[in-house]
Design a protein around this motif. Sequence first.
Motif, short mmCIF file in Angstrom:
data_model
loop_
_atom_site.label_atom_id
_atom_site.label_comp_id
_atom_site.label_asym_id
_atom_site.label_seq_id
_atom_site.Cartn_x
_atom_site.Cartn_y
_atom_site.Cartn_z
N CYS B 226 52.84 58.86 13.81
CA CYS B 226 51.55 58.74 14.48
C CYS B 226 50.56 57.89 13.67
CB CYS B 226 50.96 60.13 14.70
SG CYS B 226 51.93 61.07 15.88
N ASP B 227 49.39 57.62 14.30
CA ASP B 227 48.33 56.91 13.60
C ASP B 227 47.34 57.90 13.00
OD1 ASP B 227 49.29 54.33 14.45
OD2 ASP B 227 48.54 54.86 16.43
N GLU B 228 47.12 58.98 13.73
CA GLU B 228 46.12 59.94 13.33
C GLU B 228 46.69 61.34 13.54
OE1 GLU B 228 42.56 59.42 15.61
OE2 GLU B 228 41.57 61.04 14.53
N VAL B 229 46.28 62.28 12.71
CA VAL B 229 46.83 63.63 12.82
C VAL B 229 45.72 64.65 12.92
CG1 VAL B 229 48.36 65.34 11.81
CG2 VAL B 229 48.76 62.96 11.35
N LEU B 230 45.87 65.59 13.84
CA LEU B 230 44.98 66.75 13.91
C LEU B 230 45.82 67.96 13.55
CD1 LEU B 230 43.42 66.05 17.43
CD2 LEU B 230 42.61 65.23 15.23
N ILE B 231 45.34 68.76 12.61
CA ILE B 231 46.09 69.95 12.24
C ILE B 231 45.42 71.17 12.83
CG2 ILE B 231 46.86 71.41 10.32
CD1 ILE B 231 46.50 67.98 9.38
N MET B 232 46.19 71.93 13.61
CA MET B 232 45.61 73.10 14.26
C MET B 232 46.04 74.38 13.58
SD MET B 232 45.55 72.36 18.33
CE MET B 232 44.64 73.87 18.65
N TYR B 233 45.12 75.31 13.47
CA TYR B 233 45.44 76.63 12.94
C TYR B 233 44.65 77.65 13.75
CZ TYR B 233 45.81 80.59 9.80
OH TYR B 233 46.05 81.83 9.28
N ALA B 234 45.31 78.65 14.28
CA ALA B 234 44.68 79.72 15.04
C ALA B 234 43.72 79.18 16.10
CB ALA B 234 43.96 80.69 14.10
N ARG B 236 42.18 76.31 16.39
CA ARG B 236 41.15 75.35 16.03
C ARG B 236 41.72 74.22 15.21
NH1 ARG B 236 35.92 77.71 14.24
NH2 ARG B 236 36.84 77.41 12.20
N ILE B 237 40.99 73.10 15.20
CA ILE B 237 41.41 71.98 14.39
C ILE B 237 40.83 72.20 12.99
CG2 ILE B 237 41.20 69.50 14.03
CD1 ILE B 237 41.03 69.24 17.10
N VAL B 238 41.69 72.39 11.99
CA VAL B 238 41.16 72.63 10.65
C VAL B 238 41.07 71.35 9.82
CG1 VAL B 238 41.83 75.06 10.49
CG2 VAL B 238 43.46 73.30 9.80
N GLU B 239 41.80 70.33 10.25
CA GLU B 239 41.74 69.09 9.48
C GLU B 239 42.13 67.92 10.37
OE1 GLU B 239 43.57 69.26 5.69
OE2 GLU B 239 42.77 67.31 5.15
N ARG B 240 41.47 66.78 10.17
CA ARG B 240 41.93 65.57 10.84
C ARG B 240 41.95 64.44 9.84
NH1 ARG B 240 38.58 65.63 15.91
NH2 ARG B 240 37.71 67.66 15.46
N THR B 254 46.84 72.96 5.35
CA THR B 254 47.70 71.77 5.43
C THR B 254 48.49 71.60 4.14
OG1 THR B 254 45.80 70.84 6.57
CG2 THR B 254 47.66 69.39 6.19
N ARG B 255 47.81 71.79 3.03
CA ARG B 255 48.49 71.62 1.73
C ARG B 255 49.59 72.67 1.58
NH1 ARG B 255 45.80 68.39 -1.86
NH2 ARG B 255 46.98 69.39 -3.49
N GLY B 256 49.30 73.89 2.02
CA GLY B 256 50.29 74.96 1.94
C GLY B 256 51.51 74.66 2.79
N LEU B 257 51.27 74.13 4.00
CA LEU B 257 52.38 73.77 4.88
C LEU B 257 53.24 72.70 4.24
CD1 LEU B 257 51.20 73.40 8.59
CD2 LEU B 257 52.63 75.15 7.58
N LEU B 258 52.59 71.69 3.70
CA LEU B 258 53.33 70.59 3.08
C LEU B 258 54.16 71.10 1.90
CD1 LEU B 258 50.60 67.83 3.23
CD2 LEU B 258 52.80 67.77 4.39
N PRO B 284 33.71 76.41 9.39
CA PRO B 284 33.29 75.29 10.25
C PRO B 284 34.39 74.23 10.41
CG PRO B 284 31.88 75.50 8.30
CD PRO B 284 32.83 76.62 8.26
N ILE B 285 34.41 73.64 11.58
CA ILE B 285 35.43 72.65 11.89
C ILE B 285 34.98 71.28 11.38
CG2 ILE B 285 36.62 71.50 13.81
CD1 ILE B 285 36.18 74.07 15.41
N PRO B 286 35.87 70.52 10.76
CA PRO B 286 35.45 69.21 10.27
C PRO B 286 35.05 68.29 11.43
CG PRO B 286 37.83 69.46 10.13
CD PRO B 286 37.27 70.80 10.48
N ALA B 287 34.05 67.46 11.21
CA ALA B 287 33.56 66.56 12.26
C ALA B 287 34.57 65.44 12.49
CB ALA B 287 32.22 65.97 11.85
N GLU B 288 34.39 64.76 13.57
CA GLU B 288 35.24 63.61 13.91
C GLU B 288 35.25 62.63 12.75
OE1 GLU B 288 37.77 62.25 16.59
OE2 GLU B 288 36.29 63.59 17.44
#
Lengths: 256, 289
Positions: B226-234, B236-240, B254-258, B284-288
């Motif tokens: 992909c070009d861009e990744v959104l990581i979802m947890y429970a 919500r998007i926790v990281e993009r 994300t770091r734990g998953l990796l 809080p969810i990270p902004a775009e």
Amino acid sequence: MIEVSHLRVAFGAGENQSVAVDDVSFSIPEATVYGLVGESGCGKTTILRCLAGLNRQWSGTIRIAGKTVGPVRDLAFYRMAQMVFQDPYGSLHPRHTVNTILSEPLVVHGIAGIGPRVSRVLAQVGLGESYRYRYPHQLSGGQRQRVAIARALILEPRILFLDEPTSALDVSVQAEVLNLLRDIQVEQGLTCVLVSHDLPVVANLCNRLAVMNQGKLIEELGVADLMSARAHSGYTQRLIAASAGYDRTLVGLDVD
Amino acid sequence: MSGTTKSPILTVEDLRVGFPGPRGLVEAVRGISFEVGRNKVGIVGESGSGKSMTGRAILNLLPSGATSTVKSMRLGETELAGLNENEMLGIRGKRVSMILQDPKYSLNPVMRVGHQIAEAFRVHHRASRAEANERALEMLAAVRIRDPKRVFALYPHEVSGGMGQRIMIAMMLIPEPELIIADEPTSALDVTVRLQVLAILDELVTTRGIGLMFISHDLNLVSTFCDEVLIMYAGRIVERCPAADLHQAKHPYTRGLLASLPRLEDGHKRLRVLERDPSWRNEPIPAEA
């Protein structure tokens, strides 16, 4: 511990016959983990099922623990060799509690002291007494696979057959189960046969592996060769490259 | 990423999906916002993170009993929120199409694959049967099927998994959609076949300027495809982050998953086990980006 020579399995007859395993030979020393790797339809699970006595249509020789075994196995064989299946959702009885599931092998084999043995094996797989009277649907995927592993371990086998034991699990849960399998294998000196299509999982557990394609054993590798991608056959090289993720330059588009 | 989101194809604002139950609403997706431009956006998460529900909610294809609310969901100039079922029929397939995990279950088993592809075209475009069949053959050639005429007349059980998924791609692309939602499109395929299917999808999406939402549990695959990744947890998007930077991800989840992924070169090294922090659910969810 396990010796297989000229194993051949064919399904169907006449024109429709398809050879699933074609003249495969390998041997596995005691207390090692041996991987069978390949894509779907390559015959890896069929070999495992022959070893475990679940598939009775084969020719060739299989020697386990120094004895030549036939297609039909006796009770003593299953005391020595147990299996963990891919999908813990399918391999546990939905209306039996964990206690019933774990007691059943002991009843079948007429082993006394069921209560303490169940407690011991639960502790071994990292589940407390509080899980003992739960049903499978009250457990998470990882906990279910722990119960499936506990059921295999409760007879204190010397051989464990693992058929894709983590492919139905999330990566974070997969890590727990892989660590658990490694600990148990080292602690008890188990001989394991692991079937998987996932090369990193195989690298994590196995000492040695066989790569299969279309029923044939292509090559055998040590884990060090796999880690540094030192494979002889082009097919194994392709598998290793493909497991690293998507790379546009690797793929030829014109394929059918 | 600024270059690719100049004219977003899809903008989703505050999407929520819930299942009403005896103990109140169980929320599977809890207020997520994102954009898909003419690029490949990966949505990654573990089972139950709400990634598939997100994809289904866009097409209003949620399982019965689920409810969804959204502040705004724009596809180009069209507002999708509040469209009725009839209006959605004009969107589904024609402007947004979906590729599911296993072609075995998404193809009609008693219809020749060529006719299924042609049907997908005729539902959305006025065309004669002959014309649609012609287009279907072209489409089969576009997904790199060597002998389109032969494959056109096959039934789904006569094709392999990889070919089945290429047929699905052909069927989804023939109405010329603006956006494709691919939910685990290659999980049922073998690794070497998987790369071929992805390469074909990649080529078609890029040359035709289609947006792709790629839903997957496979971090490695998403970070390389992909070009861009959104990581979802429970829910919500926790990281993009840009896909290439996934390995420098900052969020502990994300770091734990990796870290819990086994790697070929690490051999028998003990895997790190993910410790879940309850605060991840509600921070809080990270902004775009």
